[in-house]
Design an enzyme around this catalytic site. Structure first.
Site, mmCIF file in Angstrom:
data_model
loop_
_atom_site.group_PDB
_atom_site.id
_atom_site.type_symbol
_atom_site.label_atom_id
_atom_site.label_comp_id
_atom_site.label_asym_id
_atom_site.label_seq_id
_atom_site.Cartn_x
_atom_site.Cartn_y
_atom_site.Cartn_z
ATOM 1 N N ASP A 99 0.846 -1.186 0.000
ATOM 2 C CA ASP A 99 0.000 0.000 0.000
ATOM 3 C C ASP A 99 0.889 1.246 0.000
ATOM 4 O O ASP A 99 2.114 1.158 0.136
ATOM 5 C CB ASP A 99 -0.878 -0.039 1.256
ATOM 6 C CG ASP A 99 -2.006 0.957 1.235
ATOM 7 O OD1 ASP A 99 -2.289 1.519 0.167
ATOM 8 O OD2 ASP A 99 -2.622 1.167 2.303
ATOM 9 N N GLU A 108 2.617 5.088 -4.062
ATOM 10 C CA GLU A 108 2.619 6.029 -5.197
ATOM 11 C C GLU A 108 3.984 6.719 -5.402
ATOM 12 O O GLU A 108 4.228 7.126 -6.547
ATOM 13 C CB GLU A 108 1.509 7.077 -5.001
ATOM 14 C CG GLU A 108 0.109 6.515 -5.118
ATOM 15 C CD GLU A 108 -0.298 5.665 -3.917
ATOM 16 O OE1 GLU A 108 -1.074 4.713 -4.102
ATOM 17 O OE2 GLU A 108 0.185 5.929 -2.805
#
Length: 875
Positions: free
Chosen positions: A470, A473
């Site tokens: 997770d 980005e």
């Protein structure tokens, strides 16, 4: 600036060519005209007004700019204010004669000392794949994406495309040879190529455009002045916003149903502008223009051709296709265990239990809370004893504030130099859940080894089975770093696409940060891909089985290493609706192992919503229920007996269809097929021996229904309070799945050419499923885990065509070994059915005379003698 076209061999378009540059370039902040020179004259008003609104290409694309006539005409562009109320139409746009690159003979001496030369290479790689590159003459000046792409050893022998090079203005036109349809026409607007601004426009053959992830939208993109920004970003799914992943690939339909694809291999921040001409503009701030055109002509073939370039998805381990359960906020390992036990007690299928960051000690990777999760190792052992699996979350941020010598991941990472550096060469420090953190540089192979060793050390304490990566980005609670970011054209480029927050560093690390392969400016949107690759490799080494990885951020080729979930959605009906478009889009983009958080992640769900979402989620390729810290529990065991029963039945239905789902994933891995498919993927006639293009335009925009494979149609209820649902049934015979299962094959739709909308009964305990004629579906008796279910005998469901024929298939292996298909360690079974005439039949070994014999439900004459029953020819 002149464009130099080089021709290394016959796979390239032309011999040495030169191109004159456009004047002036498109950016005021880096390309202002010389003040000593005369002001460029504005184009004639009549010429500007003659440009139809849908064909006006934006000459002043900077976000937030209030464009005046002087600003626009300083770029020698048309200025026509709009008063029609049509949103998005640019007031400042290129005139028809705007100067662009033009072709010049190679014999002419037009080069000078300040000229930046470019190369244009056009490769006819296969009959259905065209590859074009526009880049600096010295390719090392600009960033090239570090992906292994296929190369053709010889020129295509029978290309399905016709290529035309226009001399002035310079442009490429690509037509489909069989129909003459224009697939690409870059002459519609000027081409720009600078260090930090590259722009390419083209017409589109229709408004039917799909792909271009990751965005919250309908499956078919809106072409009414729709700007899709790409730059990986941590933000809950929101319309008109750049989200977690970047996928610059679209699939477009043409008149008559043919399809083609376009892929821009570029990782820099970009805007993709769709306008109603229809046309598309690609506007990126780095790299090169490296793009592919795929000829299809069927939509499925386009995806296959795209995946031949970026890589087909991995074959998932069998339990990846079971039901997964998670939440942020179990708070303890014992509470997690109680949910698992409750699911077993209610007989609800579950293959995998997950934990979010609350299992960690102070949110530190590779730790578990010794107080609240002290029984975690025993929980995992219990899961394994019941043929279940355990998956945990890992974030990339590594705490940098623990006392020296007490946190091996940071100490050892610092010693090996595996963390991203700032512009001055120091470890960049950001902030996420554990506080101040460093970020592993997964573009460095040394980081992969460090990552593996961390997992290996933790596995000895908690023998996990898969990983959830997770925040990759990468996410940052700060903008850039604790020390800010430098002030330069990397952090603040001349043109910034429409990224959320307005800055490249917004809620991530500095664009100027340094990684092994390049600056973060170039590598940012590749971070999730590089982490997924490192994680899949580490799991393969550690477990010796197919790795299970679910990643939030993604990039083309990601399917080789991970699946994806659609992020932090909300417990709202509209989020459930939007999930179908997301599932379909990621199947087109090459990540078929995809799902949304069932019942919603944030906010509070309710029983009806969760039942309907559980029914839909049972048909997500990746099926997981997950919710947030402050939300009430929403696993199936906490609801009323009737709701719990409905959820249980939906999951048992999924488990009974596991042989079909597993076979679909095999075809995705081996051939580049999709698993969940839009209705227009389906040909008009199921009996054709060759692939067909879609022929029903009414299916082009449908994203409230979908298919598993060729013939299983899913029609979920997506509105509150509904006990019926309208579904569209394309031409052909469709059988109610439940009637077929009960051996009562009544069809609900029978139309040879045109589809129909049909209102279906949909009580709260039912999701509508239908089988298309010609399908044979392998099923099994379901159980609480796929390990047990997969050992049950097969049962075939057959939906006959009018001529009595049908076909199906089954791929089967041990479910977890690596490369079974490649190593020929599998069984592949084809099923066929057709009408045959049985003249007579004899049955031996019948111990006593039967009272009655029936054939096809009708009483039949027979004789009985010497333990033999004989049924003569029926006259």
């Amino acid at each position: 600036m002149h464009l130099l076209l080089l021709a290394p061999g016959d796979s390239v378009l032309a011999p040495l060519l030169l191109l004159h540059p456009p004047t002036p370039p498109a950016l005021s902040s880096c390309c202002q005209p010389d003040e000593s020179s005369a002001r460029p004259s504005a184009p004639p008003t009549e010429a500007c007004s003659a440009v139809p609104e849908p064909w006006r290409f934006d000459c002043y694309p900077e976000r937030g700019a209030i464009v005046s006539r002087d600003m626009c005409e300083s770029r020698n562009c048309c200025y026509v204010p709009q008063h029609t109320g049509q949103d998005g139409v640019p007031w400042c746009f290129y005139p028809p004669d705007y100067p662009s690159y033009s072709l010049v003979s190679a014999a002419e001496d037009v080069l000078s000392g300040d000229i930046m030369n470019l190369q244009l290479e056009v490769f006819e790689e296969t009959d259905t794949r065209l590859h074009v590159k526009v880049r600096a003459e010295y390719a090392n000046v600009l960033f090239l994406i570090p992906l292994q792409m296929p190369s053709a050893s010889e020129k295509a022998s029978d290309p399905q495309y016709v290529l035309q090079l226009c001399e002035e203005p310079l442009g490429l036109i690509v037509r489909r040879r069989s129909t003459g349809a224009v697939l690409l026409n870059t002459t519609v607007a000027p081409l720009f190529f600078a260090d930090q601004f590259l722009q390419l426009s083209s017409s589109l053959p229709s408004q039917y455009v799909y792909g271009l992830g990751e965005h919250r939208s309908t499956f078919q993109h809106d072409v009414q002045w729709n700007t899709l920004t790409m730059w990986a970003r941590d933000v809950p799914p929101t319309e008109k916003t750049n989200l977690y992943g970047v996928h610059p690939f679209y699939l477009a339909l043409e008149e008559g149903g043919h399809a083609h694809g376009f892929f821009l291999l570029n990782s820099n921040a970009m805007d993709v502008v769709l306008q109603p001409a229809p046309a598309v503009t690609w506007r990126t701030i780095g790299g090169i223009l490296d793009f592919y055109v795929f000829l299809g002509p069927e939509p499925a073939a386009v995806v296959q051709q795209y995946l031949e370039v970026v890589g087909r998805p991995a074959m998932p381990i069998y339990w990846a296709l079971g039901y997964h359960l998670c939440r942020w906020g179990y708070q303890t390992s014992n509470a997690t265990w109680e949910v698992v036990t409750s699911m077993r007690n209610y007989g609800i299928p579950q293959d995998v239990q997950w934990n979010d960051i609350d299992y960690m000690d102070k949110f530190l990777d590779f730790t578990y809370d010794p107080v609240h999760f002290d029984s975690l190792p025993e929980l995992v052992k219990d899961l394994h004893a019941h043929d279940q699996r355990y998956v945990m979350i890992l974030d990339p941020g590594i705490s940098s504030t623990q006392p020296q010598g007490e946190y091996w991941p940071y100490d050892e990472g610092l010693r090996r130099g595996v963390f991203i550096k700032d512009a001055h060469g120091n470890t960049l420090i950001g902030k996420v859940w554990p506080g101040l953190t460093a970020y592993p540089d997964f573009s460095d192979e040394a980081t992969h080894e460090w990552w593996f060793e961390n997992l290996q050390r933790f596995y000895k304490k908690v023998p996990f089975d898969g990983l959830w990566i997770d925040m990759n980005e990468p996410s940052n609670f700060l903008d850039g770093s604790t020390n800010g970011c430098p002030s330069n054209n990397i952090e603040d480029p001349p043109y910034t696409p429409g990224v959320l927050g307005g800055l490249l560093r917004s809620k991530t690390v500095c664009a100027s940060a340094q990684q092994k392969l390049s600056s973060h400016y170039n590598l940012h949107s590749l971070y999730g891909l590089h982490e997924a690759k490192a994680t899949a490799s580490a799991l393969t080494r550690l477990l010796g089985k197919r790795p299970f990885v679910i990643s939030r951020s993604s990039f083309p080729s990601q399917g080789q290493y991970s699946g994806h979930w659609l992020g932090d959605n909300r417990s709202q009906w509209k989020d459930m609706v939007a999930s179908i478009a997301g599932i379909l889009s990621f199947n087109v983009l090459g990540l078929p192992l995809v799902g949304a958080d069932i019942c919603g992640f944030s906010e509070q769900t309710d029983e009806e919503l969760c039942v309907r979402w559980s029914q839909l989620g049972a048909f997500y390729p990746f099926s997981r229920n997950h919710n947030a810290l402050d939300s009430k529990a929403q696993d199936p065991s906490v609801f009323s007996p009737s709701a719990r029963a409905a959820m249980r039945e939906a999951l048992l239905l999924r488990y009974s269809l596991y042989p079909l789902l597993y076979t679909l994933f095999h075809h995705a891995h081996a051939h580049g097929h999709t698993v969940a498919r839009p209705l227009f993927w389906m040909p008009l006639f199921t009996f054709s021996p060759r692939p067909q293009v879609p022929q029903d335009p009414l299916t082009y925009g449908i994203d409230r229904q979908f298919l598993w494979g060729r013939g299983l149609l899913v029609t979920p209820v997506l509105l509150p309070g509904a006990d019926s649902v309208e579904g569209y049934f394309p031409a052909g015979r469709w059988y109610d799945y439940y009637k077929v299962r009960e051996q009562s094959p009544l069809f609900v739709c029978h139309s040879q050419y045109l589809g129909k909308n049909i209102l279906l009964s949909a009580p709260l305990d039912k999701i509508n499923l239908h089988l298309r004629e010609g399908s044979i579906i392998p099923t099994q008796r379901p159980n609480l885990t796929l390990w047990v279910s997969s050992g049950q005998p097969l049962h075939l469901l057959t939906a006959l065509r009018e001529d009595g024929s049908a076909a199906g298939e089954l791929f089967w292996d041990d479910g977890e070994s690596l490369d079974t298909y490649e190593n020929l360690q599998y069984a592949y079974v084809l099923f066929t059915a057709s009408y045959i005439t049985v003249e007579s039949a004899s049955f031996y070994g019948v111990q006593s005379r039967p009272e009655q014999v029936q054939v096809n439900g009708q009483e039949a004459a027979f004789t009985y003698k010497d333990n033999k029953v004989h049924i003569p020819e029926n006259k």
